[in-house]
Scaffold this motif. Structure first.
Motif, PDB file in Angstrom:
ATOM      1  N   ILE A 144       0.840  -1.201   0.000  1.00 46.33           N
ATOM      2  CA  ILE A 144       0.000   0.000   0.000  1.00 46.33           C
ATOM      3  C   ILE A 144       0.874   1.249   0.000  1.00 46.33           C
ATOM      4  CG2 ILE A 144      -1.686   1.321   1.352  1.00 46.33           C
ATOM      5  CD1 ILE A 144      -2.894  -1.310   2.258  1.00 46.33           C
ATOM      6  N   LEU A 145       0.568   2.159  -0.909  1.00 45.99           N
ATOM      7  CA  LEU A 145       1.320   3.401  -1.027  1.00 45.99           C
ATOM      8  C   LEU A 145       0.584   4.563  -0.355  1.00 45.99           C
ATOM      9  CD1 LEU A 145       2.375   3.089  -4.784  1.00 45.99           C
ATOM     10  CD2 LEU A 145       3.636   2.338  -2.748  1.00 45.99           C
ATOM     11  N   THR A 146      -0.751   4.584  -0.519  1.00 50.50           N
ATOM     12  CA  THR A 146      -1.535   5.687   0.013  1.00 50.50           C
ATOM     13  C   THR A 146      -2.888   5.184   0.511  1.00 50.50           C
ATOM     14  OG1 THR A 146      -0.538   7.250  -1.544  1.00 50.50           O
ATOM     15  CG2 THR A 146      -2.574   7.940  -0.480  1.00 50.50           C
ATOM     16  N   VAL A 147      -3.321   5.708   1.651  1.00 48.99           N
ATOM     17  CA  VAL A 147      -4.673   5.469   2.157  1.00 48.99           C
ATOM     18  C   VAL A 147      -5.240   6.814   2.604  1.00 48.99           C
ATOM     19  CG1 VAL A 147      -6.132   4.330   3.880  1.00 48.99           C
ATOM     20  CG2 VAL A 147      -4.100   3.168   2.994  1.00 48.99           C
ATOM     21  N   THR A 148      -6.448   7.114   2.180  1.00 43.97           N
ATOM     22  CA  THR A 148      -7.118   8.320   2.674  1.00 43.97           C
ATOM     23  C   THR A 148      -8.541   7.978   3.081  1.00 43.97           C
ATOM     24  OG1 THR A 148      -7.893   8.991   0.468  1.00 43.97           O
ATOM     25  CG2 THR A 148      -5.755   9.872   1.220  1.00 43.97           C
ATOM     26  N   TRP A 149      -8.988   8.634   4.151  1.00 41.56           N
ATOM     27  CA  TRP A 149     -10.370   8.545   4.591  1.00 41.56           C
ATOM     28  C   TRP A 149     -10.925   9.962   4.715  1.00 41.56           C
ATOM     29  CZ3 TRP A 149     -13.979   4.828   5.525  1.00 41.56           C
ATOM     30  CH2 TRP A 149     -13.555   3.494   5.617  1.00 41.56           C
TER      31      TRP A 149
ATOM     32  N   ALA B 128     -17.772  16.620   3.857  1.00 43.45           N
ATOM     33  CA  ALA B 128     -16.756  17.584   4.318  1.00 43.45           C
ATOM     34  C   ALA B 128     -15.468  17.385   3.520  1.00 43.45           C
ATOM     35  CB  ALA B 128     -16.498  17.408   5.810  1.00 43.45           C
ATOM     36  N   ASP B 129     -14.678  18.457   3.391  1.00 47.84           N
ATOM     37  CA  ASP B 129     -13.469  18.408   2.572  1.00 47.84           C
ATOM     38  C   ASP B 129     -12.237  17.848   3.285  1.00 47.84           C
ATOM     39  OD1 ASP B 129     -14.742  19.387   0.326  1.00 47.84           O
ATOM     40  OD2 ASP B 129     -14.418  21.477   0.899  1.00 47.84           O
ATOM     41  N   PRO B 130     -11.970  18.222   4.538  1.00 47.08           N
ATOM     42  CA  PRO B 130     -10.716  17.796   5.169  1.00 47.08           C
ATOM     43  C   PRO B 130     -10.595  16.281   5.268  1.00 47.08           C
ATOM     44  CG  PRO B 130     -11.796  19.529   6.444  1.00 47.08           C
ATOM     45  CD  PRO B 130     -12.784  19.056   5.433  1.00 47.08           C
ATOM     46  N   LEU B 131      -9.363  15.786   5.087  1.00 50.81           N
ATOM     47  CA  LEU B 131      -9.100  14.361   5.261  1.00 50.81           C
ATOM     48  C   LEU B 131      -9.084  14.026   6.741  1.00 50.81           C
ATOM     49  CD1 LEU B 131      -6.257  13.754   2.633  1.00 50.81           C
ATOM     50  CD2 LEU B 131      -8.675  13.186   2.418  1.00 50.81           C
TER      51      LEU B 131
ATOM     52  N   LYS C 296       3.661   7.936   1.747  1.00 52.47           N
ATOM     53  CA  LYS C 296       5.125   7.924   1.878  1.00 52.47           C
ATOM     54  C   LYS C 296       5.551   7.587   3.299  1.00 52.47           C
ATOM     55  CE  LYS C 296       6.050  11.157  -1.904  1.00 52.47           C
ATOM     56  NZ  LYS C 296       6.698  12.436  -2.301  1.00 52.47           N
ATOM     57  N   ASP C 297       4.935   6.513   3.826  1.00 56.42           N
ATOM     58  CA  ASP C 297       5.270   5.982   5.151  1.00 56.42           C
ATOM     59  C   ASP C 297       4.946   6.933   6.299  1.00 56.42           C
ATOM     60  OD1 ASP C 297       6.241   3.564   4.113  1.00 56.42           O
ATOM     61  OD2 ASP C 297       8.199   4.456   3.717  1.00 56.42           O
ATOM     62  N   THR C 298       4.136   7.940   6.037  1.00 54.22           N
ATOM     63  CA  THR C 298       3.766   8.895   7.072  1.00 54.22           C
ATOM     64  C   THR C 298       2.245   8.951   7.199  1.00 54.22           C
ATOM     65  OG1 THR C 298       5.730  10.241   6.648  1.00 54.22           O
ATOM     66  CG2 THR C 298       3.929  11.280   7.858  1.00 54.22           C
ATOM     67  N   SER C 299       1.784   8.939   8.444  1.00 62.43           N
ATOM     68  CA  SER C 299       0.341   9.004   8.694  1.00 62.43           C
ATOM     69  C   SER C 299      -0.027  10.346   9.318  1.00 62.43           C
ATOM     70  CB  SER C 299      -0.101   7.879   9.642  1.00 62.43           C
ATOM     71  OG  SER C 299       0.071   6.615   9.038  1.00 62.43           O
ATOM     72  N   ASN C 300      -1.066  10.966   8.783  1.00 60.23           N
ATOM     73  CA  ASN C 300      -1.624  12.189   9.344  1.00 60.23           C
ATOM     74  C   ASN C 300      -3.047  11.879   9.799  1.00 60.23           C
ATOM     75  OD1 ASN C 300       0.617  13.947   8.760  1.00 60.23           O
ATOM     76  ND2 ASN C 300       0.010  13.831   6.604  1.00 60.23           N
ATOM     77  N   LEU C 301      -3.301  12.057  11.101  1.00 59.28           N
ATOM     78  CA  LEU C 301      -4.580  11.666  11.676  1.00 59.28           C
ATOM     79  C   LEU C 301      -5.273  12.864  12.303  1.00 59.28           C
ATOM     80  CD1 LEU C 301      -3.351   8.472  13.589  1.00 59.28           C
ATOM     81  CD2 LEU C 301      -4.245   8.583  11.257  1.00 59.28           C
ATOM     82  N   THR C 302      -6.569  12.992  12.031  1.00 59.98           N
ATOM     83  CA  THR C 302      -7.387  13.970  12.742  1.00 59.98           C
ATOM     84  C   THR C 302      -7.729  13.387  14.108  1.00 59.98           C
ATOM     85  OG1 THR C 302      -8.344  14.827  10.692  1.00 59.98           O
ATOM     86  CG2 THR C 302      -9.586  15.213  12.726  1.00 59.98           C
TER      87      THR C 302
ATOM     88  N   LYS D 269     -22.139  11.291  11.706  1.00 56.91           N
ATOM     89  CA  LYS D 269     -22.966  10.496  10.790  1.00 56.91           C
ATOM     90  C   LYS D 269     -22.816  11.036   9.366  1.00 56.91           C
ATOM     91  CE  LYS D 269     -27.119  13.198  11.893  1.00 56.91           C
ATOM     92  NZ  LYS D 269     -28.483  13.128  12.466  1.00 56.91           N
ATOM     93  N   GLY D 270     -22.904  10.136   8.399  1.00 59.48           N
ATOM     94  CA  GLY D 270     -22.780  10.541   7.000  1.00 59.48           C
ATOM     95  C   GLY D 270     -22.112   9.463   6.173  1.00 59.48           C
ATOM     96  N   VAL D 271     -21.739   9.822   4.960  1.00 54.78           N
ATOM     97  CA  VAL D 271     -21.095   8.896   4.016  1.00 54.78           C
ATOM     98  C   VAL D 271     -19.592   9.130   4.053  1.00 54.78           C
ATOM     99  CG1 VAL D 271     -20.929   8.146   1.621  1.00 54.78           C
ATOM    100  CG2 VAL D 271     -23.152   8.863   2.565  1.00 54.78           C
ATOM    101  N   TYR D 272     -18.847   8.044   4.161  1.00 58.05           N
ATOM    102  CA  TYR D 272     -17.386   8.105   4.222  1.00 58.05           C
ATOM    103  C   TYR D 272     -16.785   7.467   2.967  1.00 58.05           C
ATOM    104  CZ  TYR D 272     -17.617   9.522   9.113  1.00 58.05           C
ATOM    105  OH  TYR D 272     -17.860  10.216  10.269  1.00 58.05           O
ATOM    106  N   GLU D 273     -15.687   8.052   2.516  1.00 60.12           N
ATOM    107  CA  GLU D 273     -15.001   7.541   1.332  1.00 60.12           C
ATOM    108  C   GLU D 273     -13.581   7.125   1.710  1.00 60.12           C
ATOM    109  OE1 GLU D 273     -14.873   9.495  -2.842  1.00 60.12           O
ATOM    110  OE2 GLU D 273     -12.984  10.064  -1.861  1.00 60.12           O
TER     111      GLU D 273
END
Length: 242
Positions: free
Chosen positions: A48-53, A58-61, A67-73, A102-106
């Motif tokens: 796996i190279l990239t994962v986004t949720w 809403a716009d923010p990830l 690139k081996d780095t995780s950014n978490l809200t 609540k809502g739809v997640y991608e």
């Protein structure tokens, strides 16, 4: 075979290696963890190279691995505590679910053998917490004194009800007062009071039940009126009080 056709063939072939599978819908409970489960399915080993949720509305990830780095809200993370790029479980964990979640997640995943995107929806319900009860006066209450009992609960998703019963199961709700208020987090609080007229030792136990908007019970509590100990006639005589 033209260059464009060749490119399209390899693109389709490459994409077929990877599929992201998520359940269509999840049900969360306010204040608890919610798991949005998604797994990468591949015909052979992939990295796996990239994962986004993100939440579609809403716009923010909410989560990004790149690139081996995780950014978490805050409040969102991989469900696997020690997740790494070789782990095909890319599920999202909400550590403390809010009504606004609540809502739809991608979810989008990119690998060295292709990529895929999938969506899932989260519904959130909230239940009233176990009610608390108190009274005025609190203790050492003389017999034949009026006593007001209070029952309070918070956390409901919609306006609810509080029903009152005595120790024989008689419903006193028609003699009570109920106040429902919406709180800052979009939930509701309930406060009800019931005045027992001329309380006696024969009836000291009372129960309040919290019902949701559909009439289902979500919490119950019981209360005992704290009457003052009765002093016997002999003792009153020794004290010279009669």
């Amino acid at each position: 075979m033209s260059l464009a056709t060749t490119f399209l063939f390899f693109a389709i072939h490459l994409a077929s290696f990877v599929k992201l599978e998520c359940n269509e819908e999840y049900h969360g409970v306010y204040g608890q963890q919610s798991l949005l489960q998604c797994n990468v399915k591949a015909v052979e080993n992939v990295t796996i190279l990239t994962v986004t949720w993100k939440r579609v509305e809403a716009d923010p990830l909410l989560l990004e691995f790149h690139k081996d780095t995780s950014n978490l809200t805050p409040g969102f993370k991989f469900a696997e505590p020690s997740w790494n790029k070789d782990n095909m479980n890319v599920s999202l964990l909400l550590t403390k679910t809010k009504m606004a979640d609540k809502g739809v997640y991608e979810c989008m995943v990119t690998t060295d053998r292709g990529d895929d995107t999938a969506t899932t929806s989260l519904s959130v319900t909230a239940k009233y917490i176990t009610p608390t009860m108190s009274s005025i006066p609190e203790t050492n209450i003389k017999e034949n004194t009026d006593v007001t009992i209070f029952c309070n609960s918070t956390g409901g998703q919609q306006t609810g009800l509080i029903w009152w019963f005595d120790q024989d199961g008689y419903n006193w709700t028609h003699r009570t007062e109920l106040v429902a208020k919406e709180t800052d987090d979009g939930l509701f609080s309930l406060s009800s009071k019931f005045t027992v007229q001329k309380a006696t030792s024969s009836y000291t136990n009372y129960t309040c039940k919290v019902l949701n908007s559909n009439g289902a019970e979500e919490g119950v509590a019981s209360f005992v009126i704290q009457l003052a100990p009765q002093v016997s006639g002999t003792l009153w005589g020794k004290l010279g009080l009669w």
